[in-house]
Scaffold this motif. Structure first.
Motif, PDB file in Angstrom:
ATOM      1  N   TRP A 167       0.839  -1.196   0.000  1.00 36.55           N
ATOM      2  CA  TRP A 167       0.000   0.000   0.000  1.00 36.55           C
ATOM      3  C   TRP A 167       0.882   1.258   0.000  1.00 36.55           C
ATOM      4  O   TRP A 167       2.017   1.236   0.463  1.00 36.55           O
TER       5      TRP A 167
ATOM      6  N   LYS B 186      -1.697   3.433  -4.446  1.00 34.42           N
ATOM      7  CA  LYS B 186      -2.577   2.370  -3.964  1.00 34.42           C
ATOM      8  C   LYS B 186      -3.040   2.687  -2.541  1.00 34.42           C
ATOM      9  O   LYS B 186      -2.235   2.774  -1.619  1.00 34.42           O
TER      10      LYS B 186
ATOM     11  N   VAL C 228      -5.470   1.629   0.678  1.00 32.50           N
ATOM     12  CA  VAL C 228      -6.194   0.568   1.364  1.00 32.50           C
ATOM     13  C   VAL C 228      -7.008   1.190   2.491  1.00 32.50           C
ATOM     14  O   VAL C 228      -6.504   2.036   3.233  1.00 32.50           O
TER      15      VAL C 228
ATOM     16  N   GLU D  45      -9.133  -2.193  -1.440  1.00 35.33           N
ATOM     17  CA  GLU D  45      -7.998  -1.684  -2.211  1.00 35.33           C
ATOM     18  C   GLU D  45      -8.489  -0.879  -3.404  1.00 35.33           C
ATOM     19  O   GLU D  45      -9.403  -1.304  -4.113  1.00 35.33           O
TER      20      GLU D  45
END
Length: 313
Positions: free
Chosen positions: A46, A233, A235, A274
Motif C-alpha cells: 500500500w 494504492k 487501502v 484496495e
C-alpha cells in the motif's frame, strides 16, 4: 496482573468475572491458533492506509459504496493499543507519515517505540469539544497537506470513527457522552463500554447498533473524499472491530466494546478495501523529521483518551 480497583470491580460484578474467564481462554488458546492468519500491515502492499477505528467488516460491507475491491483480513489486535504494538513496535518506519486522530500513539510512545518519518497529531489540533472526538471531515485538510508535503512517503491515516462517541440522531437522542468527558482513572474504573456491559447505560442493543451504523454512514463520504485526494494504492481497513451485544465464548455472555485480549470474529475481522488512483508513488525512506511536540501533550492525550472511553493510567 490486575490492580486493586479491578479486582474489587470483578468481585462486585459476576459479568466481569465471566469476561475475564473468556479473556484468559482467548489469550492462552485462541490467539496462538489464529496468530499466523493475522495480517502483517508492514508486509502488505500500500501507499496509503486509512484506518477506521473499531470498524467491523460486516457493517462496512453493508454500508460502503467506496470505489475499489473489498476483501477482509484478521487484525493482530482487538484494541488500538494491541494493534499498534503488534504491527509497529520497535519498527523504524522512516518511509511512513502517521496522521492520527487517536492519541494512543502519543500516550504509548515508549511502549510502542516506533520511529515514523513524521507524525501529525490531529487530535491535538482538531478536537471537537461538543462531539468529544475528532470528526472525520477534520482529517481531510491534513491528508491533502501531508500528501503534497511528502509525495514520496507512505501515509498511515488513523480516523477515530466509527469508534464512540457516536455521531448521529440515535446517539443524540439516547446517549450523553458528556458523562464520559473525564479520564477514567478513579476506583470505579467504569468506562462507557463497561457501563453498557453491566447494564448501567439506558440504551437497547438495537439502538446501540443503530448509533454505530449511523456513525459509520457519516464517516464513509469523508473517506471517499480522502481517496480522491490520494495517488497510488490506497487501502481502507481498521485496527479492530467492535462487539455490539453478540455472545462471547466459551462463557456465552454478551460482549460490548473492544477489550484487549478477546478475539471473537467481531473484533478481529476487519475490512480490506484496495483502490489505485493514478501512478504508484516512489517511496523513499529518510531520516525522521523532529516530532517533538510544541507543548507537553501528556495532559491533553490523557484527557482525550478518556473522552474516547479508554481506562487511562
Amino acid at each position: 496482573m490486575y490492580d486493586k480497583s479491578e479486582i474489587l470491580l470483578g468481585i462486585k460484578n459476576p459479568y466481569l468475572l465471566a469476561r475475564e474467564v473468556n479473556r484468559s481462554v482467548h489469550k492462552k488458546i485462541k490467539k496462538p491458533l489464529i496468530q499466523s492468519n493475522c495480517v502483517d500491515i508492514l508486509n502488505e502492499d500500500w501507499d496509503n492506509l486509512l484506518i477506521l477505528d473499531a470498524c467491523r467488516y460486516d457493517y462496512f460491507k453493508q454500508e460502503s459504496e467506496l470505489p475499489g475491491t473489498l476483501d477482509h483480513r484478521l487484525s493482530q489486535g482487538s484494541s488500538t493499543t494491541e494493534f499498534l504494538i503488534e504491527n509497529f513496535q520497535n519498527e523504524k518506519l522512516h518511509d511512513t507519515v502517521y496522521i492520527t486522530a487517536n492519541p494512543m500513539i502519543y500516550k504509548k510512545t515508549n511502549q510502542i517505540n516506533a520511529e515514523f518519518y513524521d507524525i501529525c497529531h490531529v487530535w491535538n489540533k482538531e478536537w471537537d469539544n461538543d462531539l468529544y472526538t475528532v470528526p472525520p471531515e477534520a482529517m481531510t485538510e491534513y491528508i491533502e497537506k501531508y500528501s503534497k508535503k511528502h509525495p514520496n512517503k507512505k501515509l498511515l491515516i488513523h480516523y477515530n470513527q466509527p469508534h464512540h462517541p457516536f455521531i448521529g440522531p440515535t446517539a443524540e437522542k439516547n446517549l450523553d457522552f458528556s458523562d464520559y468527558a473525564e479520564p477514567v482513572s478513579n476506583e470505579s474504573r467504569m468506562n462507557f463500554w463497561l457501563k453498557v456491559s453491566t447494564g448501567n447505560v439506558d440504551i437497547s442493543t438495537h439502538s446501540l447498533r443503530q448509533a454505530y451504523v449511523e456513525t459509520l454512514r457519516y464517516t464513509l463520504p469523508h473517506i471517499k473524499d480522502a481517496i480522491k485526494l490520494l495517488n497510488g494504492k490506497t487501502v481502507v481497513s481498521a485496527d479492530h472491530g467492535e462487539m455490539l451485544g453478540e455472545r462471547m465464548s466459551p462463557l456465552p455472555i454478551k460482549g460490548f466494546g473492544h477489550p484487549n485480549g478477546l478475539y471473537p470474529n467481531t473484533l478481529l475481522k476487519v475490512p480490506w478495501l484496495e483502490h489505485t488512483r493514478g501512478e504508484r508513488r516512489k517511496i523513499i525512506a529518510e531520516d525522521p523529521v523532529s516530532t517533538v511536540a510544541e507543548d507537553d501533550l501528556e495532559h491533553q492525550a490523557r484527557e482525550r483518551l478518556g473522552h474516547l472511553g479508554y481506562l487511562v493510567e
